[in-house]
Design an enzyme around this catalytic site. Structure first.
Site, PDB file in Angstrom:
ATOM      1  N   MET A 180       0.834  -1.197   0.000  1.00  8.57           N
ATOM      2  CA  MET A 180       0.000   0.000   0.000  1.00  8.57           C
ATOM      3  C   MET A 180       0.872   1.252   0.000  1.00  8.57           C
ATOM      4  SD  MET A 180      -2.956   1.010   2.696  1.00  8.57           S
ATOM      5  CE  MET A 180      -1.853   2.105   3.591  1.00  8.57           C
ATOM      6  N   CYS A 181       0.607   2.135  -0.918  1.00  9.47           N
ATOM      7  CA  CYS A 181       1.332   3.398  -0.961  1.00  9.47           C
ATOM      8  C   CYS A 181       0.598   4.430  -0.108  1.00  9.47           C
ATOM      9  CB  CYS A 181       1.423   3.892  -2.401  1.00  9.47           C
ATOM     10  SG  CYS A 181       2.193   2.703  -3.519  1.00  9.47           S
ATOM     11  N   ARG A 182       1.166   5.587   0.001  1.00  7.28           N
ATOM     12  CA  ARG A 182       0.531   6.718   0.672  1.00  7.28           C
ATOM     13  C   ARG A 182       0.810   7.964  -0.156  1.00  7.28           C
ATOM     14  NH1 ARG A 182       0.013   5.507   6.454  1.00  7.28           N
ATOM     15  NH2 ARG A 182       0.391   3.279   6.609  1.00  7.28           N
ATOM     16  N   ASN A 201      -2.704   5.037  -5.076  1.00  6.54           N
ATOM     17  CA  ASN A 201      -2.474   4.069  -4.005  1.00  6.54           C
ATOM     18  C   ASN A 201      -3.398   2.888  -4.263  1.00  6.54           C
ATOM     19  OD1 ASN A 201      -2.218   2.587  -1.651  1.00  6.54           O
ATOM     20  ND2 ASN A 201      -3.531   3.970  -0.465  1.00  6.54           N
TER      21      ASN A 201
END
Lengths: 278, 278, 278, 278
Positions: free
Chosen positions: A1-3, A112
């Protein structure tokens, strides 16, 4: 998971959101939180509008938390509109061409989420990109292809519509290909340098989170002693994958299946409904 | 806090400890655990004895979890003795010259911990390094200087003694300089290619953890069906900052204030008592 | 222009060709020579056969000349068959996924040259890659796509034939697309771990150079006092883009439009004639 | 040999000197020229004065010619005073902490040259640095230590004098230590954000080159049709290790053993005479 986060309003130094808050984006990338399986240490990017119509980009394949160049830039520049992203790779290589924001003329894009079984779908997704855009795909992430599909499906004229058609195309291709999992997970941020668009959507029941900040005037009334709110311009808004500080009334959650348009301090919320392009 | 492991025994592929266990070193570097404040994403290193008397080194300033070269090497090489380290920087730059293991002729050295207020002590610590060793200090970490101090104080002839005198020197300098915190936190691993030495020590009440694996014969009796123990040679031993798998009877904790010498499958435990060099 | 070398014979340390000769590959990458417009500082790679059937890879996006890891590896490993490559980018990003050798199961591939107007042809070239191979394209260079096309056109069963069909396909697509320049410039090295194949070809009049070393027995007779030739095994052969040392009788030039097969010390020379796959 | 340039005058985009001229700094770093033994591919840096009193820094250990971030920044920012540097390492590691410009509060420093037998002198040179400055030495190059010595010897109050005493100290230490070669080779650029100082000196007969640009008014009279000179402000000056374009009358050579002070478009030339600090 990106932010990721986006900011639009009076010019500020990106460090004010990237480093200064207790749960700043850079701090989020490193410090464990209940929502965090792995750190966001697989590169980062900052895209900002400065002296020119086209946005500037800074990308690195190193973890953001140890990067001295980002720390310098985030204090040196001042910008009325920027997008920042910290990456946790989901299978594709850690390299600068995998780093968000992606850029197309005046547009920036961050994402994301993921396309499930991307390796199986990659060829057909790339084929659906408008041929004259094909060679501007420089990396190998699903996110970059999603952006180029959205452009193919009309993003520059109709940003939310372009994203809806992109999402619809991905879902329909996944169905045709027999992908078993929910195929699409996404929050995205998009801007042309004038407005900030964002969307929250997942094919399945769980959608990654998305929030935007309350209007500054209300925050000043709520927290009259807080210098931060005195400092920000009246039309300033932040859009974030996860809240940067815990403060009641500061963050509004964007519901799953919704998009927002931030324009001159106003936030308009719209339904986000993927549909297959004609 | 860094993490490290050492292996000595019949030749194995480093991936068997770096990647394969459920809580492998690389997995530890990334996945949150209760003992983990921040990820070990600030570079890594592998030092191994192969075809030559001197050990080979592979260092990178990238996170270990995404590094394709490490994954290749850890499966391609086979070694009877290696040390691996994943770093979480404590203030000094993220760069290859900060990466462990450090090497001096046939010796390798890894460290987990810190010298408190290192910036204040750095000059005096470096001055105490034997002048002919000074120019082989290539990076800027406390760990590298600790290793060169231990050599200065006799490590090649008396490894545990050299480490004790190094620790004693650091503590006495810190006291003279007025450092308020407990000055030294360390687990270290050291080897000359024949024996593996390790020590666990802290000036204050909390010492970083250190464990070594039980003898393989006992483990085979305890877990007759476990193929891993059938595979390892009788004299194989691992020394680790944190256990790689949860398995009753597998790990012995090294008490704080102790050192071990691993020699041909035997583990000797000794007190570790810093004292100021003459 | 890139540079590369291949070695096949009794096991040697790669440093013997990468570092030791006066015009070693690493020295070539940095030192100016009349044939050198720009340095080969845009990453490098080493692929070698060691303990396993599949070759191991080491890639870096840094210049080879300053890379401590390569220097370590090239002295630590010993291999009977390896390919090394130093890159000068021709428009595509400097990143590890752009680094040669490329690998497909037991096969390795290196390339010096380019596809003219690659951005214009890229989409159609990628579409012609066998769909099940598509997702193993991890980078964005023309070389990687050329390799996957050659596999598509039968390289594993017929290496030279696969390369000829790849070259024919590129030329015919370029003609159909209206590319004005000579479309293909290439020397390539290919191996399955048993034989070393190489080809030299250009669509236009100027082909990048390619040489292979004379048989060791002849060299020993020619240079009875030279320890290097005493040291190498009788069947040892090097294939290089540019000579590593100036020594009369050491290097045979491969004519443009030719391929060679190196098998157990014997070199067979064949015509290389691109033709469009059926 | 490194290369560098400094600019002072009306604000310009650094790309105008870094990329646009035929022999731009970035082009110099890569393309062979008669004065070039090896490329300047071992990292680079840009330091500039922008919105703040303290200068901003961007450093990378990659070759400048392939760096997309530098290309972005050099077009996005606009600055009245900047220093840029491309490095060819002379024995010390390729890493960001080796990259120029070095910074101390408002000061920036770049250097082209070396201290002969630096490994032998390093300890004594570092010991001579003012103890409170010691821990701000973050890398391992001779250049960074030279800068900290010059500060120790009064650079902030008397820039040329501080450099002369630094040079005198290096020479006298080298003599005491028995260094046989001429110990110091240097062109340096120094600035506090208001004036640009530069010096050219070598202990031996051959000094690296240094040039500054003629005054813009004269250049406009000499080349009335040249749009570049119409564009630059009247007080603009560039100081360069090697000319960026071949144009009669554009460059003045700084004689060996001289320093210059560039202040509001005026260039004052002074003798540069190393002398041992008291």
């Amino acid at each position: 998971m990106c932010r990721w986060l986006g900011y639009i309003g009076g010019p500020i130094e990106p460090r004010e959101l990237l480093y200064d808050p207790e749960r700043s984006l850079i701090e989020q990338s490193r410090r464990h939180a209940p929502d965090m399986a792995v750190p966001n240490g697989d590169g980062f990017g900052l895209g900002w509008y400065g002296r020119r119509d086209v946005p500037a980009l800074f990308h690195s394949d190193s973890p953001a938390w140890g990067d001295r160049n980002l720390r310098e830039l985030a204090a040196e520049i001042s910008s009325p509109l920027f997008l920042a992203h910290v990456r946790a790779a989901t299978g594709t290589p850690v390299q600068e061409t995998s780093c968000h924001p992606f850029r197309h003329s005046r547009w920036l894009f961050v994402h994301n989420g993921y396309v499930a079984e991307y390796d199986r779908l990659r060829r057909d997704l790339m084929l659906a990109v408008r041929p004259d855009l094909f060679s501007s795909i420089r990396g190998t992430t699903d996110s970059e292809v999603m952006f180029h599909l959205a452009i193919t499906f009309g993003l520059p004229e109709d940003p939310i519509g372009g994203l809806e058609r992109m999402a619809g195309f991905v879902e329909s291709l996944a169905a045709d290909t027999g992908v078993a999992e929910p195929p699409l997970q996404m929050t995205v941020g998009v801007t042309d340098g004038e407005r900030l668009y964002a969307a929250r959507y997942a094919s399945g029941p769980e959608a990654n989170t998305l929030h935007y900040s309350a209007d500054v005037e209300s925050l000043r009334q709520l927290y009259p002693a807080d210098e931060r709110f005195a400092h920000f311009s009246a039309e300033a808004r932040a859009v974030v994958s996860e809240p940067l500080v815990e403060l009641p009334g500061l963050w509004h959650e964007v519901p799953a299946g919704s998009a927002i348009v931030v324009d001159n301090g106003k936030v308009e919320q719209l339904p986000f409904t993927p549909h297959r392009p004609d």
